[in-house]
Design a protein around this motif. Structure first.
Motif, PDB file in Angstrom:
ATOM      1  N   VAL A 199       0.689  -1.251  -0.119  1.00 26.46           N
ATOM      2  CA  VAL A 199      -0.004   0.090  -0.158  1.00 26.46           C
ATOM      3  C   VAL A 199       0.804   1.278   0.049  1.00 26.46           C
ATOM      4  CG1 VAL A 199      -1.470   1.403   1.386  1.00 26.46           C
ATOM      5  CG2 VAL A 199      -1.779  -1.142   1.172  1.00 26.46           C
ATOM      6  N   LEU A 200       2.012   1.229   0.652  1.00 26.89           N
ATOM      7  CA  LEU A 200       2.979   2.544   0.796  1.00 26.89           C
ATOM      8  C   LEU A 200       3.991   2.366  -0.056  1.00 26.89           C
ATOM      9  CD1 LEU A 200       3.186   2.277   4.793  1.00 26.89           C
ATOM     10  CD2 LEU A 200       1.574   3.417   3.394  1.00 26.89           C
ATOM     11  N   GLY A 201       3.979   1.459  -0.929  1.00 26.32           N
ATOM     12  CA  GLY A 201       5.012   1.587  -1.900  1.00 26.32           C
ATOM     13  C   GLY A 201       6.284   1.267  -1.432  1.00 26.32           C
ATOM     14  N   MET A 202       6.351   0.452  -0.272  1.00 24.05           N
ATOM     15  CA  MET A 202       7.831   0.001   0.321  1.00 24.05           C
ATOM     16  C   MET A 202       8.203  -1.346   0.182  1.00 24.05           C
ATOM     17  SD  MET A 202       7.113   2.329   4.001  1.00 24.05           S
ATOM     18  CE  MET A 202       8.928   1.875   4.511  1.00 24.05           C
ATOM     19  N   GLU A 203       9.421  -1.589   0.147  1.00 25.73           N
ATOM     20  CA  GLU A 203      10.037  -2.877   0.538  1.00 25.73           C
ATOM     21  C   GLU A 203       9.448  -3.470   1.586  1.00 25.73           C
ATOM     22  OE1 GLU A 203      11.165  -4.851  -1.681  1.00 25.73           O
ATOM     23  OE2 GLU A 203      11.334  -3.011  -3.404  1.00 25.73           O
ATOM     24  N   VAL A 204       9.159  -4.669   1.802  1.00 24.57           N
ATOM     25  CA  VAL A 204       8.670  -5.313   3.177  1.00 24.57           C
ATOM     26  C   VAL A 204       9.691  -5.029   4.119  1.00 24.57           C
ATOM     27  CG1 VAL A 204       7.964  -7.249   4.380  1.00 24.57           C
ATOM     28  CG2 VAL A 204       7.191  -6.947   1.931  1.00 24.57           C
ATOM     29  N   ALA A 205      11.040  -5.268   3.907  1.00 25.34           N
ATOM     30  CA  ALA A 205      12.199  -5.071   4.743  1.00 25.34           C
ATOM     31  C   ALA A 205      12.276  -3.823   5.263  1.00 25.34           C
ATOM     32  CB  ALA A 205      13.473  -5.679   4.109  1.00 25.34           C
ATOM     33  N   ASP A 206      12.087  -2.659   4.476  1.00 29.09           N
ATOM     34  CA  ASP A 206      12.116  -1.252   4.866  1.00 29.09           C
ATOM     35  C   ASP A 206      10.901  -1.103   5.720  1.00 29.09           C
ATOM     36  OD1 ASP A 206      14.432  -1.026   3.544  1.00 29.09           O
ATOM     37  OD2 ASP A 206      13.430  -0.158   1.749  1.00 29.09           O
ATOM     38  N   LEU A 207       9.681  -1.562   5.359  1.00 33.91           N
ATOM     39  CA  LEU A 207       8.468  -1.269   6.433  1.00 33.91           C
ATOM     40  C   LEU A 207       8.990  -1.979   7.695  1.00 33.91           C
ATOM     41  CD1 LEU A 207       5.516  -0.230   6.698  1.00 33.91           C
ATOM     42  CD2 LEU A 207       5.033  -2.672   6.455  1.00 33.91           C
ATOM     43  N   ALA A 208       9.424  -3.198   7.703  1.00 35.45           N
ATOM     44  CA  ALA A 208       9.558  -3.894   8.949  1.00 35.45           C
ATOM     45  C   ALA A 208      10.674  -3.245   9.797  1.00 35.45           C
ATOM     46  CB  ALA A 208      10.271  -5.339   8.543  1.00 35.45           C
ATOM     47  N   ALA A 209      11.854  -2.656   9.070  1.00 34.55           N
ATOM     48  CA  ALA A 209      12.737  -2.066   9.766  1.00 34.55           C
ATOM     49  C   ALA A 209      12.238  -0.496  10.497  1.00 34.55           C
ATOM     50  CB  ALA A 209      13.975  -1.671   9.044  1.00 34.55           C
ATOM     51  N   GLN A 210      11.427  -0.195   9.561  1.00 37.80           N
ATOM     52  CA  GLN A 210      10.776   1.214   9.918  1.00 37.80           C
ATOM     53  C   GLN A 210       9.796   0.999  11.173  1.00 37.80           C
ATOM     54  OE1 GLN A 210      11.124   5.026   8.539  1.00 37.80           O
ATOM     55  NE2 GLN A 210      10.593   4.736  10.860  1.00 37.80           N
ATOM     56  N   THR A 211       8.883   0.222  11.048  1.00 38.25           N
ATOM     57  CA  THR A 211       7.995   0.123  12.148  1.00 38.25           C
ATOM     58  C   THR A 211       8.471  -0.574  13.393  1.00 38.25           C
ATOM     59  OG1 THR A 211       7.206  -2.352  11.247  1.00 38.25           O
ATOM     60  CG2 THR A 211       6.030  -0.336  10.369  1.00 38.25           C
ATOM     61  N   THR A 212       9.538  -1.228  13.289  1.00 37.15           N
ATOM     62  CA  THR A 212      10.173  -1.953  14.560  1.00 37.15           C
ATOM     63  C   THR A 212      10.961  -0.943  15.224  1.00 37.15           C
ATOM     64  OG1 THR A 212      10.546  -4.112  13.584  1.00 37.15           O
ATOM     65  CG2 THR A 212      12.118  -3.502  15.183  1.00 37.15           C
ATOM     66  N   GLU A 213      11.741   0.181  14.557  1.00 33.78           N
ATOM     67  CA  GLU A 213      12.197   1.125  15.126  1.00 33.78           C
ATOM     68  C   GLU A 213      11.169   2.305  15.706  1.00 33.78           C
ATOM     69  OE1 GLU A 213      15.337   3.513  16.499  1.00 33.78           O
ATOM     70  OE2 GLU A 213      15.386   1.473  15.195  1.00 33.78           O
ATOM     71  N   ASN A 214       9.811   2.249  14.954  1.00 39.12           N
ATOM     72  CA  ASN A 214       9.147   3.293  15.552  1.00 39.12           C
ATOM     73  C   ASN A 214       8.593   2.550  16.953  1.00 39.12           C
ATOM     74  OD1 ASN A 214       9.289   4.739  13.136  1.00 39.12           O
ATOM     75  ND2 ASN A 214       7.455   3.848  12.187  1.00 39.12           N
ATOM     76  N   PHE A 215       8.368   1.359  17.001  1.00 40.79           N
ATOM     77  CA  PHE A 215       7.943   0.722  18.433  1.00 40.79           C
ATOM     78  C   PHE A 215       8.883   0.964  19.448  1.00 40.79           C
ATOM     79  CE2 PHE A 215       8.087  -2.817  21.377  1.00 40.79           C
ATOM     80  CZ  PHE A 215       6.620  -2.887  21.612  1.00 40.79           C
ATOM     81  N   PHE A 216      10.139   0.798  19.040  1.00 37.34           N
ATOM     82  CA  PHE A 216      11.144   0.834  20.277  1.00 37.34           C
ATOM     83  C   PHE A 216      11.399   2.251  20.557  1.00 37.34           C
ATOM     84  CE2 PHE A 216      12.368  -3.352  18.959  1.00 37.34           C
ATOM     85  CZ  PHE A 216      12.123  -4.103  20.186  1.00 37.34           C
TER      86      PHE A 216
END
Length: 266
Positions: free
Chosen positions: A238-255
């Motif tokens: 949906v956001l036009g991102m690579e899955v790995a990039d979204l995973a890294a971003q959302t994980t960083e956001n969580f912490f």
């Protein structure tokens, strides 16, 4: 699937009976799916001891303390001071879930709002994040958030975001995060996907809300933290991102948001 933890399930309910018979395997499956951290959410302050014990049982699991709006009229009235007292534990990292639930309205709106404000006060005083539930209550939710923010900022997120663009805009203006669940994968959720496109990537989290809302292609099954991968995959599209990039971003956001949580070892 990578064996290295790379995603966080920011909202699940591992203490629910749905998981009682195979909890160890559910947590193990999450790890094998790359879910390195899980936040199990308290819904009844009267069950908090069980939730906390579960978090202490697993290195990858953390917990909150709070009263779901469904229960606001049935659980003991709990003020900010009591919530703060209960949060004095290394595994307790946030307050909630709390908020407004006008779809089912199992508790009177006045009780929901009273409990919500107590949780907000606890978040404001401690800096621990608020975990917000909002359904069919956008106008009152936005009004309370703005009013309370006027008394002092507080960190938090709107979990399982399924509201309209107006509430998203209000939450973002107030510095809150939005967390997306399996709903974002549902065929009829195009309006929600359009809202997701307006959210800065640095303010997005992902979750399961397990055992509810299993994402496509697991829809109809009991949801579990391992299925976070499917939500993240669809949200990345949906956001036009690579899955790995979204995973890294959302994980960083969580912490960033849940600063009390220890990052898992590589």
């Amino acid at each position: 699937m990578s064996e290295t933890p790379f995603l966080v399930d920011s909202h699940c309910h591992l203490d629910f009976p749905d998981f009682a018979e195979e909890l160890d395997e559910v947590v193990a499956r999450a790890g094998r799916a790359g879910i390195g951290t899980m936040l199990t959410i308290c819904t009844h302050v009267t069950r908090f001891q069980q939730v906390r014990a579960l978090a202490h049982r697993f290195d990858a699991v953390w917990c909150s303390v709070g009263i779901h709006p469904h229960e606001a009229g049935r659980e003991p009235a709990t003020d900010a001071a009591r919530l703060i007292e209960l949060a004095d534990d290394p595994k307790v990292v946030g307050f909630g879930e709390t908020g407004l639930e006008y779809f089912y309205e199992h508790s009177p709106r006045a009780d929901q709002q009273r409990a919500f404000r107590a949780h907000i006060q606890a978040a404001r005083e401690t800096g621990l994040p608020l975990i917000i539930h909002s359904r069919d209550a956008d106008a009152d939710m936005a009004a309370i958030l703005r009013e309370e923010a006027g008394q002092g900022a507080f960190p938090g997120l709107v979990h399982c975001f399924s509201s309209g663009p107006e509430l998203a805009e209000t939450a973002l203006e107030l510095g809150l995060y939005l967390s997306f669940s399996g709903i974002v994968t549902f065929p009829k959720a195009e309006a929600l996907r359009e809202v997701a496109k307006t959210v800065p990537p640095e303010r997005i989290l992902v979750e399961t809300d397990a055992p509810y809302l299993a994402p496509v292609p697991k829809r109809g099954k009991r949801n579990e933290p391992a299925f976070t991968v499917h939500t993240a995959t669809r949200l990345a599209e949906v956001l036009g991102m690579e899955v790995a990039d979204l995973a890294a971003q959302t994980t960083e956001n969580f912490f960033t948001l849940f600063g009390k949580v220890q990052r898992p070892s590589p």
